[in-house]
Every structure is written in C-alpha cells, then in structure tokens.
Design a protein around this motif. Structure first.
Motif, PDB file in Angstrom:
ATOM      1  N   THR A 256       0.839  -1.193   0.000  1.00  0.00           N
ATOM      2  CA  THR A 256       0.000   0.000   0.000  1.00  0.00           C
ATOM      3  C   THR A 256       0.874   1.243   0.000  1.00  0.00           C
ATOM      4  OG1 THR A 256      -1.741  -1.171   1.193  1.00  0.00           O
ATOM      5  CG2 THR A 256      -1.806   1.242   1.260  1.00  0.00           C
ATOM      6  N   VAL A 257       1.902   1.234   0.832  1.00  0.00           N
ATOM      7  CA  VAL A 257       2.827   2.370   0.884  1.00  0.00           C
ATOM      8  C   VAL A 257       3.532   2.531  -0.461  1.00  0.00           C
ATOM      9  CG1 VAL A 257       4.885   3.301   2.002  1.00  0.00           C
ATOM     10  CG2 VAL A 257       3.132   2.160   3.371  1.00  0.00           C
ATOM     11  N   LEU A 258       3.993   1.441  -1.031  1.00  0.00           N
ATOM     12  CA  LEU A 258       4.668   1.501  -2.334  1.00  0.00           C
ATOM     13  C   LEU A 258       3.729   2.032  -3.421  1.00  0.00           C
ATOM     14  CD1 LEU A 258       6.701  -1.813  -2.278  1.00  0.00           C
ATOM     15  CD2 LEU A 258       7.619   0.503  -2.352  1.00  0.00           C
ATOM     16  N   ASN A 259       2.480   1.586  -3.393  1.00  0.00           N
ATOM     17  CA  ASN A 259       1.516   2.048  -4.391  1.00  0.00           C
ATOM     18  C   ASN A 259       1.237   3.542  -4.235  1.00  0.00           C
ATOM     19  OD1 ASN A 259       1.228  -0.423  -5.636  1.00  0.00           O
ATOM     20  ND2 ASN A 259      -0.500  -1.032  -4.355  1.00  0.00           N
ATOM     21  N   ARG A 260       1.154   4.013  -3.009  1.00  0.00           N
ATOM     22  CA  ARG A 260       0.913   5.445  -2.782  1.00  0.00           C
ATOM     23  C   ARG A 260       2.109   6.282  -3.216  1.00  0.00           C
ATOM     24  NH1 ARG A 260      -2.297   5.283   2.994  1.00  0.00           N
ATOM     25  NH2 ARG A 260      -4.081   4.125   2.189  1.00  0.00           N
ATOM     26  N   LEU A 261       3.319   5.793  -2.959  1.00  0.00           N
ATOM     27  CA  LEU A 261       4.516   6.506  -3.419  1.00  0.00           C
ATOM     28  C   LEU A 261       4.577   6.531  -4.951  1.00  0.00           C
ATOM     29  CD1 LEU A 261       7.221   5.219  -0.922  1.00  0.00           C
ATOM     30  CD2 LEU A 261       6.222   7.508  -1.021  1.00  0.00           C
ATOM     31  N   ARG A 262       4.209   5.401  -5.578  1.00  0.00           N
ATOM     32  CA  ARG A 262       4.189   5.333  -7.034  1.00  0.00           C
ATOM     33  C   ARG A 262       3.163   6.314  -7.601  1.00  0.00           C
ATOM     34  NH1 ARG A 262       0.729   3.202 -10.144  1.00  0.00           N
ATOM     35  NH2 ARG A 262      -0.189   1.937  -8.499  1.00  0.00           N
TER      36      ARG A 262
END
Length: 52
Positions: free
Chosen positions: A21-27
């Motif tokens: 989820t964190v990676l997707n938000r950063l992306r």
C-alpha cells in the motif's frame, strides 16, 4: 512518514498499512507530480519546498 523514516517497512508499520500500500501510494504520488520520493535528491526537494 516516509520522508521522516526513509524506510518502506518503518512507514508501513507506523501507518498500520501493508508495505505494498505504501509503495503504491509513493508510485501514485510520482505519477501525479513527476517526483520519485524514493530518490533522496528528489525527496529533499519536496522537504525544502514543504518547509519553505
């Protein structure tokens, strides 16, 4: 939170979110702004702009 820690694992732990989820938000942030927060020079620009 990611700008404070610099770590996906710590950020996900602090936010009680899955690391993907964190990676997707950063992306998604990168897609919208053109700034990749995982690159230290680019995240420093965001911090300076935010504080300035």
């Amino acid at each position: 939170m990611f700008l404070n820690t610099g770590s996906i694992a710590k950020t996900s732990s602090e936010l009680f979110a899955h690391r993907n989820t964190v990676l997707n938000r950063l992306r998604r942030f990168g897609e919208l702004t053109g700034i990749d927060l995982r690159v230290p020079a680019e995240s420093a620009r965001v911090v300076v702009a935010w504080l300035g």
